[in-house]
Design a protein around this motif. Structure first.
Motif, PDB file in Angstrom:
ATOM      1  N   THR A  74     -46.846  36.918  23.510  1.00 23.97           N
ATOM      2  CA  THR A  74     -45.494  36.630  23.027  1.00 23.97           C
ATOM      3  C   THR A  74     -45.556  36.165  21.581  1.00 23.97           C
ATOM      4  N   GLY A  76     -43.828  33.799  20.449  1.00 32.44           N
ATOM      5  CA  GLY A  76     -43.861  32.338  20.524  1.00 32.44           C
ATOM      6  C   GLY A  76     -45.277  31.801  20.658  1.00 32.44           C
ATOM      7  N   ALA A  77     -46.091  32.426  21.494  1.00 32.89           N
ATOM      8  CA  ALA A  77     -47.475  31.981  21.670  1.00 32.89           C
ATOM      9  C   ALA A  77     -48.254  32.131  20.366  1.00 32.89           C
ATOM     10  N   ARG A  80     -47.067  29.378  17.966  1.00 31.33           N
ATOM     11  CA  ARG A  80     -47.621  28.073  18.364  1.00 31.33           C
ATOM     12  C   ARG A  80     -49.091  27.945  17.974  1.00 31.33           C
ATOM     13  N   SER A 120     -37.730  29.435  22.375  1.00 29.16           N
ATOM     14  CA  SER A 120     -37.325  30.232  23.525  1.00 29.16           C
ATOM     15  C   SER A 120     -37.071  31.681  23.117  1.00 29.16           C
ATOM     16  N   ASP A 123     -40.406  33.246  22.443  1.00 33.89           N
ATOM     17  CA  ASP A 123     -41.111  33.465  23.709  1.00 33.89           C
ATOM     18  C   ASP A 123     -40.576  34.674  24.469  1.00 33.89           C
TER      19      ASP A 123
END
Length: 155
Positions: A74, A76-77, A80, A120, A123
């Motif tokens: 993702t 998001g991953a 991060r 969100s 992700d």
């Protein structure tokens, strides 16, 4: 909120690899495509390798490849893993007590809620989605020099 250059290039590197499935991508080619130094890219690759997003292949035909399918990574991953901090305001830092509203600030909660919404959305999308138009990406990143020359001659 502004993401760091490291995060931007980390996601771009993942897109590059996703647009080149089944073949190792050379560090020199990736760095040239994004007009960045190989030294800078190696720092980013360490983050991506440590997070399990890419793997390195040594040898004459070596390079880097996605360590798992792009559909499983993702955005998001990736963000991060690459971003060092998500402190949206200085009062998010632990131990900061210089604001008189620190214990009952609604702004703090609002920023946390905004960050959760932002993450969100990231992700909910994958690197595969970002690399969906593989042909266009390969052209724009000059990954197929022969194809690029042919397209320029037709134009």
């Amino acid at each position: 909120m502004r993401l760091t250059q490291q995060t931007n290039y980390a996601v771009r590197t993942l897109i590059y690899c996703a647009a080149n499935p089944g073949s190792p991508s050379r560090v020199a080619d990736i760095a040239a495509s994004f007009e960045m130094s190989e030294t800078h890219l190696f720092k980013i690759l360490k983050v991506l390798v440590d997070a399990g997003f890419v793997r390195t292949l040594r040898g004459r035909n070596g390079g880097i490849m996605l360590a798992r399918p792009a559909e499983e990574i993702t955005v998001g991953a990736a963000v991060r893993a690459a971003e060092e901090s998500f402190l949206l305001a200085e009062c998010f830092e632990s131990g900061r007590k210089d604001c008189p509203l620190i214990t009952s600030c609604g702004f703090n909660g609002l920023l946390h809620e905004a960050l959760e919404a932002f993450m969100s959305v990231l992700d909910s999308h994958t690197i595969a989605e970002l690399a969906e138009d593989r042909t266009e990406i390969r052209f724009l990143l000059n990954m197929d020099p022969a194809a690029s020359s042919a397209q320029l001659q037709r134009a």
